[in-house]
Design a protein around this motif. Sequence first.
Motif, short mmCIF file in Angstrom:
data_model
loop_
_atom_site.label_atom_id
_atom_site.label_comp_id
_atom_site.label_asym_id
_atom_site.label_seq_id
_atom_site.Cartn_x
_atom_site.Cartn_y
_atom_site.Cartn_z
N CYS A 35 33.20 34.69 48.71
CA CYS A 35 32.41 33.86 47.80
C CYS A 35 31.24 33.19 48.50
O CYS A 35 30.66 32.23 47.98
CB CYS A 35 33.32 32.81 47.15
SG CYS A 35 34.50 33.52 45.98
N MET A 37 27.71 32.78 49.36
CA MET A 37 26.35 33.15 48.95
C MET A 37 25.42 33.24 50.15
O MET A 37 24.39 33.91 50.09
CB MET A 37 25.82 32.14 47.94
CG MET A 37 26.58 32.15 46.62
SD MET A 37 26.02 30.86 45.46
CE MET A 37 26.68 29.39 46.26
N SER A 43 24.61 40.29 47.16
CA SER A 43 24.62 39.09 46.31
C SER A 43 25.28 39.35 44.96
O SER A 43 25.97 38.48 44.43
CB SER A 43 23.20 38.56 46.11
OG SER A 43 22.37 39.55 45.51
N GLU A 44 25.08 40.56 44.43
CA GLU A 44 25.68 40.85 43.12
C GLU A 44 27.20 40.93 43.23
O GLU A 44 27.92 40.58 42.28
CB GLU A 44 25.11 42.13 42.51
CG GLU A 44 25.30 43.39 43.33
CD GLU A 44 24.17 43.66 44.31
OE1 GLU A 44 23.97 44.85 44.65
OE2 GLU A 44 23.48 42.71 44.72
N VAL A 46 29.02 39.19 45.47
CA VAL A 46 29.46 37.81 45.61
C VAL A 46 29.50 37.12 44.25
O VAL A 46 30.43 36.35 43.95
CB VAL A 46 28.55 37.03 46.58
CG1 VAL A 46 28.92 35.55 46.61
CG2 VAL A 46 28.63 37.62 47.98
N THR A 47 28.52 37.41 43.40
CA THR A 47 28.51 36.83 42.06
C THR A 47 29.70 37.31 41.24
O THR A 47 30.31 36.54 40.49
CB THR A 47 27.19 37.18 41.34
OG1 THR A 47 26.09 36.61 42.06
CG2 THR A 47 27.18 36.63 39.91
N ILE A 48 30.06 38.57 41.38
CA ILE A 48 31.25 39.09 40.70
C ILE A 48 32.48 38.32 41.17
O ILE A 48 33.32 37.89 40.36
CB ILE A 48 31.43 40.60 40.98
CG1 ILE A 48 30.35 41.41 40.25
CG2 ILE A 48 32.82 41.07 40.56
CD1 ILE A 48 30.33 42.87 40.63
N ASN A 49 32.59 38.11 42.47
CA ASN A 49 33.74 37.38 43.02
C ASN A 49 33.78 35.95 42.50
O ASN A 49 34.84 35.44 42.09
CB ASN A 49 33.68 37.38 44.55
CG ASN A 49 33.94 38.74 45.15
OD1 ASN A 49 34.56 39.60 44.54
ND2 ASN A 49 33.44 38.95 46.36
N ARG A 50 32.65 35.28 42.51
CA ARG A 50 32.59 33.89 42.05
C ARG A 50 32.87 33.79 40.55
O ARG A 50 33.48 32.82 40.10
CB ARG A 50 31.23 33.28 42.40
CG ARG A 50 31.02 33.11 43.90
CD ARG A 50 29.60 32.66 44.23
NE ARG A 50 29.30 31.38 43.64
CZ ARG A 50 29.62 30.21 44.17
NH1 ARG A 50 30.25 30.15 45.34
NH2 ARG A 50 29.30 29.08 43.56
N THR A 51 32.45 34.79 39.81
CA THR A 51 32.74 34.81 38.38
C THR A 51 34.23 34.94 38.14
O THR A 51 34.80 34.29 37.24
CB THR A 51 31.99 35.97 37.70
OG1 THR A 51 30.57 35.78 37.88
CG2 THR A 51 32.29 36.03 36.21
N LEU A 61 30.83 30.55 35.06
CA LEU A 61 30.33 30.39 36.42
C LEU A 61 29.34 29.23 36.53
O LEU A 61 29.27 28.56 37.56
CB LEU A 61 29.67 31.70 36.89
CG LEU A 61 29.14 31.73 38.31
CD1 LEU A 61 30.22 31.40 39.33
CD2 LEU A 61 28.52 33.09 38.62
N THR A 62 28.59 28.96 35.47
CA THR A 62 27.61 27.88 35.49
C THR A 62 28.25 26.50 35.68
O THR A 62 27.57 25.54 36.04
CB THR A 62 26.81 27.86 34.18
OG1 THR A 62 27.73 27.82 33.07
CG2 THR A 62 25.94 29.11 34.05
#
Length: 252
Positions: A35, A37, A43-44, A46-51, A61-62
């Motif tokens: 996770c 950044m 980066s995409e 990492v965004t999947i993981n964070r989502t 996620l926001t």
Amino acid sequence: MTLEILTSDLLGPVRHGFFTRRGGASSGVFQGLNCGMGSSDQSEIVTINRTRVAEAMNLPLTHLAQPYQVHSADVLTVSEPQTGDRPKADAIVTATPGLALAILTADCQPVLFSDDTASVVGAAHAGWRGARDGVLEATMDAMEALGAQRENIKAVIGPSISQTAYEVGPEFFENFIQETPDNSRFFADGRDDRMMFDLPAYGLHRLRQAGVGAAEWTRHCTYSDADRFYSFRRATHAGEADYGRLISVIRL
């Protein structure tokens, strides 16, 4: 693979989790739920993981709030979803329902805080420098400013590097002894002039000295369990170019 989320009974009804590296989309040295950044991972991905993390906390996620960590004792207070650049700090607190507080680590202590009576939560990134400089105490101060009472605050230290894996030099030892000779209790003899530092014990000591209601460490060592945890020190010893970051989250 599904996400693995470690929790503590001490934090009771408050939704929280110390996420391991299992269940993520990253590959290579980042294999799993990276996770970070600021890592060199895609980066995409990492965004999947964070989502996935946000969804596990039942939030978009926001609504996952996180400071830009710099090994300080600064605390960020949030009351709404973050927009724009993340402020530099190493702890974050809120009394706002529907916001999740996130901290990234890879050997340092992730510490989750809760006063469920006052409905105030916090999260801190506490490496040796942050812990020594007062980030844990500052987090509780910021929670009190939101209505928490120190004697009602519970704090849990998540997966961190343990004493058996944390070798330091004599200058590190002297740094802590200059603060107070009592800090010698957190060191054991290592090889030659090296010492072994007990970071979680030091964190628990600082929390208890500051009057926290209750505190514990989950007793998971990031360095010794490569299947479940990322470790900066282990990656460095292995000569790897980068390393993943674990995420720890708490929400009201």
